[in-house]
Motif scaffolding. Structure first.
Motif, PDB file in Angstrom:
ATOM      1  N   ILE A 123     -14.723   7.661   0.216  1.00 35.86           N
ATOM      2  CA  ILE A 123     -14.276   6.310  -0.128  1.00 35.86           C
ATOM      3  C   ILE A 123     -12.808   6.343  -0.552  1.00 35.86           C
ATOM      4  O   ILE A 123     -12.415   7.138  -1.408  1.00 35.86           O
ATOM      5  N   VAL A 124     -12.015   5.464   0.044  1.00 41.11           N
ATOM      6  CA  VAL A 124     -10.600   5.343  -0.318  1.00 41.11           C
ATOM      7  C   VAL A 124     -10.515   4.577  -1.634  1.00 41.11           C
ATOM      8  O   VAL A 124     -10.940   3.417  -1.722  1.00 41.11           O
ATOM      9  N   VAL A 169       3.680   8.518   0.824  1.00 39.37           N
ATOM     10  CA  VAL A 169       2.364   7.889   0.950  1.00 39.37           C
ATOM     11  C   VAL A 169       1.368   8.703   0.131  1.00 39.37           C
ATOM     12  O   VAL A 169       1.297   9.930   0.275  1.00 39.37           O
ATOM     13  N   THR A 170       0.621   8.027  -0.732  1.00 36.87           N
ATOM     14  CA  THR A 170      -0.399   8.677  -1.558  1.00 36.87           C
ATOM     15  C   THR A 170      -1.735   7.983  -1.303  1.00 36.87           C
ATOM     16  O   THR A 170      -1.827   6.754  -1.419  1.00 36.87           O
ATOM     17  N   ILE A 171      -2.738   8.777  -0.955  1.00 34.12           N
ATOM     18  CA  ILE A 171      -4.077   8.239  -0.694  1.00 34.12           C
ATOM     19  C   ILE A 171      -5.063   8.992  -1.587  1.00 34.12           C
ATOM     20  O   ILE A 171      -5.155  10.226  -1.515  1.00 34.12           O
ATOM     21  N   ARG A 172      -5.787   8.261  -2.435  1.00 33.74           N
ATOM     22  CA  ARG A 172      -6.836   8.887  -3.246  1.00 33.74           C
ATOM     23  C   ARG A 172      -8.179   8.636  -2.582  1.00 33.74           C
ATOM     24  O   ARG A 172      -8.510   7.494  -2.255  1.00 33.74           O
ATOM     25  N   VAL A 173      -8.932   9.706  -2.381  1.00 33.28           N
ATOM     26  CA  VAL A 173     -10.239   9.629  -1.715  1.00 33.28           C
ATOM     27  C   VAL A 173     -11.283  10.278  -2.616  1.00 33.28           C
ATOM     28  O   VAL A 173     -11.054  11.352  -3.175  1.00 33.28           O
ATOM     29  N   GLU A 174     -12.435   9.627  -2.724  1.00 33.76           N
ATOM     30  CA  GLU A 174     -13.529  10.143  -3.544  1.00 33.76           C
ATOM     31  C   GLU A 174     -14.767  10.348  -2.677  1.00 33.76           C
ATOM     32  O   GLU A 174     -15.088   9.503  -1.834  1.00 33.76           O
TER      33      GLU A 174
END
Length: 198
Positions: A123-124, A169-174
């Motif tokens: 999940i983003v 660009v920063t993308i946090r994914v769980e």
């Protein structure tokens, strides 16, 4: 007599024309050679650390994720060309794979043992783009799974990215806390297609 007069007049005219043609005038010539049109290069590069930029580069790899665990992907896109960039978009191409035989726990619940399920549980949390000290949150993508975003154009940047400048660009994914056994030993391979427009 008319005839002599006509011949005399014709001779006189020829003499005057010849006299006029024999007169000199100054003249000069200027030339313009080697004129040409050319185009510059339109080029972007990607980097993990903003030091060296590449046309094709792997920016992340995370293994052995646990449900509820969060990872941060950070990369940079630089204008390496001769023109300003006005827009940058990204398309995620996600491929789910089973890594070998399913585990015992996975085999009990996975009805598709030859297809991976991991991307629906990734999940983003957010996507942020930084440029010139300004951070833009791309909220419309938050809460979506990588499976949901597969093939969807994501607009990262609109404005004027001058030559030699970069965006971060920063993308946090769980991995979703409720991820079940059906995604054990699975891999989600993510290819990012980044496109810049003049």
């Amino acid at each position: 007599m008319k005839r002599i007069m006509s011949v005399t007049l014709a001779t006189l005219l020829i003499f005057l024309v010849g006299l006029r043609l024999g007169v000199s005038y100054f003249s000069d010539v200027a030339k313009s050679t080697g004129n040409e049109f050319s185009t510059g290069e339109f080029d972007i590069g990607i980097s993990r650390d903003s030091e060296r930029y590449y046309d094709a580069y792997k920016v992340f790899e995370f293994g052995n994720l646990l449900p509820g665990e969060e990872k941060t992907i950070r990369f940079y896109i630089k204008n390496r060309g001769d023109y300003p960039v006005s827009r940058i978009s990204m398309i995620l191409n996600v491929t789910d794979r089973e890594d070998g035989r399913p585990s015992k726990a996975e085999a009990l619940v996975d009805s598709t043992p030859d297809v991976g399920e991991l991307s629906k549980y990734l999940i983003v949390k957010d996507i942020r783009v930084s440029f010139n000290g300004t951070v833009v949150n791309l909220d419309r993508y938050a809460g979506k799974s990588l499976q949901d975003l597969n093939g969807t154009p994501i607009r990262l940047f609109e404005g004027k990215l001058a030559e030699g400048k970069a965006i971060e660009v920063t993308i946090r994914v769980e991995l979703a806390p409720d991820a079940g056994n059906d995604c054990q030993t699975d891999t989600a391979e993510v290819a990012m297609l980044i496109t810049a427009f003049q």
